[in-house]
Scaffold this motif. Structure first.
Motif, short mmCIF file in Angstrom:
data_model
loop_
_atom_site.label_atom_id
_atom_site.label_comp_id
_atom_site.label_asym_id
_atom_site.label_seq_id
_atom_site.Cartn_x
_atom_site.Cartn_y
_atom_site.Cartn_z
N THR A 309 -5.63 3.77 -0.78
CA THR A 309 -5.35 5.05 -0.14
C THR A 309 -4.40 5.91 -0.96
O THR A 309 -3.64 5.42 -1.80
CB THR A 309 -4.73 4.82 1.25
OG1 THR A 309 -3.52 4.07 1.10
CG2 THR A 309 -5.70 4.08 2.16
N ASN A 310 -4.48 7.21 -0.71
CA ASN A 310 -3.62 8.17 -1.40
C ASN A 310 -2.53 8.63 -0.43
O ASN A 310 -2.71 9.54 0.36
CB ASN A 310 -4.45 9.36 -1.88
CG ASN A 310 -3.63 10.35 -2.68
OD1 ASN A 310 -2.60 10.00 -3.23
ND2 ASN A 310 -4.09 11.59 -2.75
N PRO A 314 0.58 3.50 -0.95
CA PRO A 314 -0.84 3.19 -0.74
C PRO A 314 -1.08 1.74 -0.35
O PRO A 314 -0.30 0.84 -0.66
CB PRO A 314 -1.47 3.52 -2.10
CG PRO A 314 -0.52 4.48 -2.73
CD PRO A 314 0.84 4.04 -2.28
N GLY A 326 -8.47 11.98 -3.48
CA GLY A 326 -7.64 11.42 -4.53
C GLY A 326 -7.49 9.91 -4.48
O GLY A 326 -6.76 9.34 -5.28
N ALA A 327 -8.16 9.25 -3.56
CA ALA A 327 -8.06 7.80 -3.45
C ALA A 327 -8.95 7.13 -4.50
O ALA A 327 -9.84 7.74 -5.08
CB ALA A 327 -8.48 7.35 -2.05
N THR A 328 -8.68 5.83 -4.72
CA THR A 328 -9.49 5.03 -5.64
C THR A 328 -10.35 4.08 -4.81
O THR A 328 -9.86 3.49 -3.84
CB THR A 328 -8.60 4.23 -6.59
OG1 THR A 328 -7.76 5.13 -7.33
CG2 THR A 328 -9.42 3.42 -7.57
N ARG A 397 -5.05 0.01 -9.21
CA ARG A 397 -6.06 0.98 -9.65
C ARG A 397 -6.70 0.52 -10.96
O ARG A 397 -7.92 0.62 -11.14
CB ARG A 397 -5.40 2.35 -9.82
CG ARG A 397 -6.38 3.48 -10.11
CD ARG A 397 -5.68 4.83 -10.13
NE ARG A 397 -5.21 5.21 -8.78
CZ ARG A 397 -3.95 5.28 -8.42
NH1 ARG A 397 -2.99 4.99 -9.30
NH2 ARG A 397 -3.61 5.63 -7.18
#
Length: 573
Positions: A309-310, A314, A326-328, A397
């Motif tokens: 989460t962004n 996170p 903007g999350a991965t 990430r």
């Protein structure tokens, strides 16, 4: 006139010795699961000649849901013989006999796998499948389905099937005799007649042959539709005419497909320029129409993702929707359970918080037990700053998109420790979690290698010197065509690009197409002879230390498990 011999008449059914058998197993895959019970009944001319029944130690734990279904527990098979002891006796029992089973390919698959594992040749006995025979003899007005329990009640068997091998074999004997009585009125009196009757096209297949008329001999997609125009089944072929015709011959033996043919009223075709276009159109149509007789690819929207989460602190969350926030993301996963396995593997290596609340950098609350166990730096109570926590986020990430080594090493170390303590079942659970993470990371990194490219044009040699050309944008097929031999490539490619579908990419690793579509394109790109004509807006590459290098170790470990079927989890060597 030449007089026939007795051999020409075949073997009368009254003189055939049948062995009707049934297996209970720990699962559905002969390569991965074991046999827990064998039951067999030998009959000839309506009389029982003998029975064979034994429990079998499958060499591993019996799943709880299998125990609930069959009543066979681990305790019951502890003292039972292994398949190495049982198989020679069973092969002797069936020697020279015709084998009978309900859904015979399933049971024979396990017997053949056992023979292969022990170095015996597979049985070459004639085989009769009562399920297949029933589908040809009975109609839906008589029985709603061809399950063993339904047929046993229809033929008034003296034994009720109960998912125990010998009882089910006895019930199948009564079903076999009932079916033989039915086919006798159709001129089936010998074993050769019976086996030939099963191989013949069904009456519905013969009656519906006209549906294949007018189908072109071109690559494309075919759709079987019912009277209301609903898609029943979608398929693809490089030669539509030959493929559609095969559905109305004896070579088509799949029960579901035969049932579908009985409902179908028309076959609609969509001609495609290339084989790849046909594959992609098939996937899209299955996902859009969800035909009831297609088993795969019907619900591409049901995949889930693991989301980093962004937010200020996170966390790893399992979600269904990809958002441009903007999350991965890591995925796609076929189920929430597999996604949770991958998340657990990552938590073993990274002390990310596991609570679900949104945390603030200024408002604190008490920490949970994970902080005391050293599994979390407790940013919730202020012990860990946002900057310090951000180090772990960056590692997460990187582990999702580039290098799986950190997670792999941490989980493997835990597996080694558990194995040294003889906690093999826990090690096996960690092995499966690691596999879920590594395989999905490798898959996603391969998808990203193509979906991040704005436009790719590639070509492959076709028949008679032609070239199949495809335009791919963000992992989605947007145009396909065939360039004739001798044509100048530049204007042809320019025209194809100009008419290609416009793509506006969305968020996540699959921004313009399903993962299956992009994977299909990647498989085509890997085929010999494919040439890259143009690559714009990106480079086609994989991370140097990506998960793909570790996936081979995972796959080899599971291959070893299939060969040896150990009780314990093993380190991934």
């Amino acid at each position: 006139m030449e007089q026939g011999t007795l051999d020409d008449l075949g073997t009368p059914l009254a003189g055939v010795t049948f062995v009707v058998f049934d297996l209970e197993t720990t699962g559905t895959s002969a390569a991965e699961h074991g046999i827990t019970e064998i039951g067999a009944v030998k009959v000839r001319g309506g009389e029982m000649l003998g029975e064979f029944a034994t429990l079998v130690d499958p060499g591993g734990p019996i799943p709880p849901f299998i125990s609930v279904l069959t009543g066979i527990t681990d305790a019951m098979v502890v003292a039972a013989p292994r398949m190495t002891e049982v198989l020679p006796s069973f092969l002797e029992f069936i020697r020279g006999c015709t084998l009978v089973a309900h859904n015979a390919p399933f049971d024979l698959g396990f017997i053949k796998a056992a023979c292969a594992a022990q170095g015996y040749p597979p049985p070459v006995n004639p085989v009769v499948d009562t399920a297949d025979l029933a589908r040809r003899v009975l109609n839906r007005d008589e029985t709603p389905n061809c399950k063993l329990g339904t047929l046993a009640r229809f033929f008034r068997s003296g034994t009720e099937p109960c998912h125990r091998a010998l009882a089910d074999a006895r019930a199948t004997v009564d079903v076999l005799h009932g079916l033989i009585g039915r086919v006798g009125s159709l001129g089936v009196h010998t074993l050769e007649d019976l086996r030939g009757f099963v191989r013949m096209p069904t009456p519905e297949q013969q009656r519906k042959r006209h549906l294949s008329e007018g189908v072109p001999s071109r690559p494309g997609v075919y759709i079987f539709e019912d009277a209301a125009g609903e898609a029943l089944y979608v398929g693809k072929s490089s030669n539509l005419r030959n493929r559609v015709r095969s559905y109305f011959t004896a070579s088509e033996t799949r029960p579901r497909v035969r049932e579908m043919i009985g409902i179908a009223e028309r076959v609609r075709t969509i001609v495609c320029a290339t084989g790849l276009e046909a594959e992609i159109r098939e996937l899209r149509m299955i996902g859009a129409t969800k035909p009831r007789y297609n088993r795969r690819s019907r619900f591409p929207e049901r995949v889930v993702w693991l989301k980093l989460t962004n937010e200020p602190f996170p966390r790893l969350s399992i979600v269904r929707d990809l958002k441009d926030d903007g999350a991965t993301y890591l995925g796609p996963f076929g189920s929430s359970r597999t996604a949770d396995d991958a998340r657990t593997a990552m938590h073993e290596a990274l002390p990310l918080r596991q609570c679900g609340e949104r945390l603030s950098a200024t408002v604190f609350r008490s920490a949970c037990t994970l902080a005391e166990l050293g599994k979390c730096g407790a940013p919730c109570d202020g012990r860990q700053s946002q900057a310090a926590y951000g180090v772990h986020v960056a590692q997460a990430r990187h582990a999702m998109e580039h290098d799986a080594g950190l997670v792999f090493s941490a989980v493997e170390a835990r597996m080694d420790r558990l194995s040294a303590e003889q906690r093999y079942e826990e090690a096996a659970v960690d092995r499966d979690r690691l596999a879920a993470y590594v395989r999905t990371a490798a898959r996603m990194q391969r998808l990203l290698s193509l979906t991040r490219i704005e436009q790719m044009v590639a070509a492959s040699p076709a028949f008679d010197g032609d070239w199949d050309i495809h335009v791919i944008r963000h992992g989605r097929l947007t145009a396909a065509g065939v360039m004739p031999r001798g044509a100048h490539p530049v204007p042809y490619v320019e025209a194809l690009v100009a008419t290609a579908e416009t793509v506006i990419p969305g968020p996540g690793p699959t921004p313009a197409a399903s993962a299956e579509e992009t994977e299909t394109i990647l498989r085509w790109l890997d085929t010999p002879g494919v040439r890259l004509v143009r690559v714009e807006g990106g480079t086609w590459s994989l991370p140097a230390y990506g998960a793909g290098r570790l996936k081979g170790r995972i796959d080899r470990a599971y291959e070893s498990l299939r060969e040896h079927r150990p009780r314990e989890g093993r380190p991934l060597r």
